[in-house]
Write a protein that holds these residues in place. Structure first.
Motif, PDB file in Angstrom:
ATOM      1  N   ARG A 162       0.813  -1.224   0.000  1.00 47.73           N
ATOM      2  CA  ARG A 162       0.000   0.000   0.000  1.00 47.73           C
ATOM      3  C   ARG A 162       0.848   1.277   0.000  1.00 47.73           C
ATOM      4  N   GLN A 163       2.080   1.177  -0.489  1.00 42.62           N
ATOM      5  CA  GLN A 163       2.979   2.339  -0.513  1.00 42.62           C
ATOM      6  C   GLN A 163       3.160   2.918  -1.921  1.00 42.62           C
ATOM      7  N   ARG A 164       2.749   2.170  -2.946  1.00 38.85           N
ATOM      8  CA  ARG A 164       3.027   2.606  -4.319  1.00 38.85           C
ATOM      9  C   ARG A 164       1.797   2.418  -5.206  1.00 38.85           C
ATOM     10  N   LEU A 165       1.656   3.347  -6.167  1.00 41.69           N
ATOM     11  CA  LEU A 165       0.671   3.204  -7.233  1.00 41.69           C
ATOM     12  C   LEU A 165       1.305   2.344  -8.315  1.00 41.69           C
ATOM     13  N   GLN A 166       0.622   1.290  -8.725  1.00 40.18           N
ATOM     14  CA  GLN A 166       1.109   0.429  -9.793  1.00 40.18           C
ATOM     15  C   GLN A 166       0.217   0.623 -11.014  1.00 40.18           C
ATOM     16  N   ILE A 199       4.890   4.113  -8.763  1.00 40.56           N
ATOM     17  CA  ILE A 199       5.136   5.478  -8.304  1.00 40.56           C
ATOM     18  C   ILE A 199       4.809   5.530  -6.817  1.00 40.56           C
ATOM     19  N   PRO A 200       5.783   5.907  -5.973  1.00 36.34           N
ATOM     20  CA  PRO A 200       5.493   6.005  -4.532  1.00 36.34           C
ATOM     21  C   PRO A 200       4.344   6.979  -4.279  1.00 36.34           C
ATOM     22  N   LEU A 201       3.429   6.589  -3.386  1.00 37.75           N
ATOM     23  CA  LEU A 201       2.300   7.470  -3.074  1.00 37.75           C
ATOM     24  C   LEU A 201       2.777   8.802  -2.516  1.00 37.75           C
ATOM     25  N   SER A 202       3.959   8.805  -1.911  1.00 35.17           N
ATOM     26  CA  SER A 202       4.485  10.059  -1.355  1.00 35.17           C
ATOM     27  C   SER A 202       4.725  11.112  -2.440  1.00 35.17           C
ATOM     28  N   GLU A 203       4.812  10.688  -3.713  1.00 34.31           N
ATOM     29  CA  GLU A 203       5.026  11.639  -4.809  1.00 34.31           C
ATOM     30  C   GLU A 203       3.714  12.168  -5.376  1.00 34.31           C
ATOM     31  N   LEU A 204       2.594  11.670  -4.872  1.00 34.06           N
ATOM     32  CA  LEU A 204       1.290  12.078  -5.397  1.00 34.06           C
ATOM     33  C   LEU A 204       0.554  12.924  -4.370  1.00 34.06           C
TER      34      LEU A 204
END
Length: 128
Positions: free
Chosen positions: A40-44, A90-95
């Motif tokens: 649950r840390q990244r958008l795939q 893409i890491p969720l922290s970048e969104l």
């Protein structure tokens, strides 16, 4: 002048073989799926090009939102009846939170090039 005459081609005259040289054939890749990674840390994001089968191309997935964007480039490989992009992460922290985002994918190879026309839209809070 009509807009289609600006580049020297008119719609009722097909491009001759000389005009095709140096330009790539147009394809329309698609975003075939997206969701959260197992941790649950990244958008795939998955995607590909349905009309062609080839190795050696590359895919660029871009997530857009009002005032920003983030991209990831992945390789592409031939499948049985299509060309598949390697999954982008893409890491969720970048969104950003609380804003509508949309996903596009662009494909490029020695022969073909194109960008998806309508990608899915989502909010970070709605991902599962």
């Amino acid at each position: 002048t009509k807009p289609e005459e600006r580049d020297g081609r008119s719609p009722d005259k097909p491009a001759g073989p000389g005009e095709q040289r140096g330009s790539k054939r147009a394809v329309t890749p698609i975003v075939s799926g997206y969701g959260l990674s197992g941790d649950r840390q990244r958008l795939q994001i998955d995607g590909g090009v349905n009309a062609i089968v080839e190795n050696g191309g590359s895919c660029t997935f871009t997530v857009y939102w009002s005032g920003g964007q983030v991209s990831r480039q992945t390789s592409a490989s031939a499948g049985p009846s299509s060309t598949n992009c390697r999954m982008a992460e893409i890491p969720l922290s970048e969104l950003p939170s609380g804003t509508d985002m949309s996903i596009k994918v662009a494909y490029s190879s020695g022969v073909y090039a194109g960008e998806s026309t309508n990608g899915p839209s989502f909010r970070k809070e709605g991902l599962r």
